[in-house]
Scaffold this motif. Structure first.
Motif, PDB file in Angstrom:
ATOM      1  N   TRP A 159      -0.396   5.077  -0.706  1.00  0.00           N
ATOM      2  CA  TRP A 159      -0.516   5.994   0.430  1.00  0.00           C
ATOM      3  C   TRP A 159       0.255   7.292   0.189  1.00  0.00           C
ATOM      4  O   TRP A 159      -0.160   8.361   0.661  1.00  0.00           O
ATOM      5  N   ARG A 174       0.809  -1.228   0.000  1.00  0.00           N
ATOM      6  CA  ARG A 174       0.000   0.000   0.000  1.00  0.00           C
ATOM      7  C   ARG A 174       0.841   1.278   0.000  1.00  0.00           C
ATOM      8  O   ARG A 174       0.327   2.367  -0.291  1.00  0.00           O
ATOM      9  N   ASP A 229      -5.660   4.256  -1.605  1.00  0.00           N
ATOM     10  CA  ASP A 229      -5.630   2.959  -0.917  1.00  0.00           C
ATOM     11  C   ASP A 229      -6.564   2.008  -1.654  1.00  0.00           C
ATOM     12  O   ASP A 229      -7.190   2.379  -2.660  1.00  0.00           O
TER      13      ASP A 229
END
Length: 592
Positions: free
Chosen positions: A457, A453, A462
């Motif tokens: 981010w 992720r 996300d």
């Protein structure tokens, strides 16, 4: 009145006759399965929701349906918001909703064959705070109003040969017997369908896309077992395979089998055994030991034969997928290609292998905005053409006697936008980070999830699903206990476990992106390491669309990984496809 409105009304009438204030309808069966047979599709029948996870609560004046982030868009498309409130889990839960919505003194019914004890405890406590009552029911009120409810499947069993299983059923049961002796227990209850299929080296056709049979089992400390199953499913070959140490009983006799454990010490898994099983054992006077089903971990840790089999399956499957991607590249510029045509073609190419037994799940074939629906399923109503300027997402897999596959590719139809390439490359960076991860033995999937992720981010993005789930060996495409996720990924990873690596990004109303390969946890030799180290070995082999890669966003290590992966795809898949596809494959796997 619409069909689903009428069904909701009929259920409310039934609840009134039973003097109930409400009822809870989960999407599962008496085995706590994720994927269930048609006879257990009560949630879909009542609401129209066709996802694989959800729960409904029906009260006299309102109703709610609970789904997770995978189904945020789908539930709104399939379930009428005039009659149903949409609730998101884990942000809320059925128990919390009942606490705030059920009237004081409510009597809320539940089917004890469809819920775990932990769910019952939470719901009961929530209702007691409102002077309400959770009422166990002898039968399911949905079934009472579902007039044409299908019967459970009567499909025959097949033997899962030792050459694919790598270990005989007798060996597996003996290992379970030793485990039971260590726990000073007499027997273990097996209620999860994939655990039963794995333990007895049998496969079935009772659940679409998952080769399991409806059954319960008791495994004993002497290595014998009792299998509760419709005996019409067994032919002479299956009976001979099971042998004299496995006693076969009608499935309906399972309750009597539990009663026969009076005075025995019995292992029951609270995660996969419904509350009715605990109740029957308690009534019989059995001593209960709560522990994980003894098939779960050995099933997850594949043996060398299963590992070799899944690698063979992935080569076969990768060749079919590569042929499909070449076909899409040729046909999509002509126009007229749509989601259903594409998924049918992919299915046909898998069938041409001669080894396909079933798909491992309904193919997700999503063009443009449909690709943003995480668990989208194309239909005549939703079918879209693959048009220039769109992304096309295809998530699919096959069930083969030697392995189960699950792979997602996202391809550009025509020229992608700069934003599409940016998002795709960030997803790719997360995918590569998981694929390249090196970690000490004992690491949990939750500790790795952030790797997938981090690059999303960085720009405030996300995705609302786990990064990776376990996968079975000619079994369930979603297999525990291992997973890579923000929550629930608490199982230490072990060599032999198979997981998916599938970060994504979804822009509602525009496009979806997911890149998914299956990976095998393997030992990692490292000079100077002071701990036993592990890594992932990639199993899935198919090209990743370079037209969507913004090379400026990749560092040298990521470019090297992608080049090495594509070289492997060309080297291993190239010889398995026709000359035209091989020529195309050489181009689309060219080094960056």
């Amino acid at each position: 009145m619409s069909t689903h409105e009428a069904r909701l009304s009929a259920l409310r009438d039934e609840l009134k006759t039973r003097k109930l204030s409400g009822f809870v309808v989960p999407l599962t069966d008496e085995h706590m399965s994720e994927y269930v047979g048609e006879y257990a599709q009560r949630l879909a029948w009542l609401t129209g929701f066709e996802g694989s996870a959800g729960t409904a609560v029906v009260l006299e004046g309102e109703a709610a349906i609970f789904v997770d982030g995978r189904y945020t868009l789908q539930v709104r498309d399939q379930v009428d918001g005039r009659f149903w409130q949409y609730e998101q889990v884990p942000q809320t839960s059925v128990a919390e909703w009942l606490k705030s919505h059920a009237p004081d003194g409510a009597r809320i019914g539940y089917d004890p064959w469809l819920h775990t004890r932990s769910w019952v405890k939470a719901a009961r406590e929530a209702l007691e705070s409102r002077n309400g009552e959770l009422v166990v029911l002898p039968d399911n009120p949905v079934d009472a109003v579902w007039r044409d409810r299908p019967q459970p499947s009567n499909a025959r069993l097949i033997v899962h040969a030792d050459r694919h299983a790598g270990k005989s059923s007798a060996q597996k049961r003996q290992e379970m017997a030793e485990w039971l002796k260590e726990k000073r227990a007499d027997a273990a209850v097996l209620s999860a369908l994939d655990s039963i299929a794995w333990t007895f080296n049998i496969r079935g056709q009772d659940v679409a896309r998952t080769p399991v049979a409806l059954a319960f089992a008791l495994v004993h400390a002497d290595g014998t077992a009792d299998l509760y199953i419709d005996e019409a499913k067994l032919d002479d070959d299956v009976r001979a395979h099971l042998g004299n140490a496995v006693r076969v009983h009608p499935k309906l006799d399972f309750v009597n089998g539990l009663a026969g454990l009076s005075g025995k010490t019995v292992v029951v898994d609270p995660a996969s055994s419904v509350t009715a099983i605990f109740e029957r054992l308690g009534q019989a006077g059995a001593k209960l030991v709560e522990a994980r089903d003894p098939a779960v971990l050995p099933k997850a840790v594949k043996n060398p034969v299963e590992i070799a089999g899944t690698k063979a399956a992935h080569l076969r499957d990768g060749a079919a997928l590569t042929r499909f991607l070449h076909w899409v590249a040729l046909e999509s510029p002509k126009g007229g290609l749509d989601e259903l045509t594409a998924s049918d073609k992919l299915h046909a190419l898998r069938r041409e292998t001669g080894e396909l037994r079933d798909l491992s799940f309904d193919t997700i074939s999503g063009a443009g905005p449909n690709g943003a629906v995480v668990h989208y399923r194309a239909s005549e109503k939703t079918n879209r053409k693959l048009e220039p300027g769109q992304l096309y997402l295809v998530d699919s897999g096959g069930q083969y006697p030697d392995g189960t596959t699950d792979v997602t590719r996202t391809v550009a139809i025509g020229e992608p936008t700069a934003e599409m390439r940016d998002r795709f490359t960030r997803v790719l960076k997360g995918h590569i980070a998981i694929a390249r991860a090196v970690f000490p033995k004992g690491t949990r999937g939750s500790q790795l999830d952030v790797l997938a992720r981090q690059h999303l981010w960085d720009v405030g993005l996300d995705f609302a699903h786990g990064t990776g789930h376990g996968v079975g060996s000619f079994l369930s495409v979603h297999e525990g206990p291992q997973r890579i996720a923000t929550t629930g990924g608490d199982e230490p990873l072990q060599p032999g476990m198979i997981l998916s690596d599938e970060p994504g990004y979804y822009k509602t109303g525009e496009y979806g992106i997911r890149i998914e390969n299956l990976v095998l946890v393997a030992p990692h030799a490292m000079a100077g390491a002071e701990k036993e180290m592990l890594c992932f070995e990639t199993l899935t082999l198919a090209p990743i669309d370079l037209a969507l890669v913004d090379t400026a966003l990749l560092d040298e290590g990521e470019k090297a990984w992608l080049n090495a992966y594509h070289a492997r795809v060309l080297g291993e898949i190239g010889p398995l496809v026709d000359a035209g596809t091989q020529e195309w494959l050489e181009q689309v796997t060219r080094p960056l």
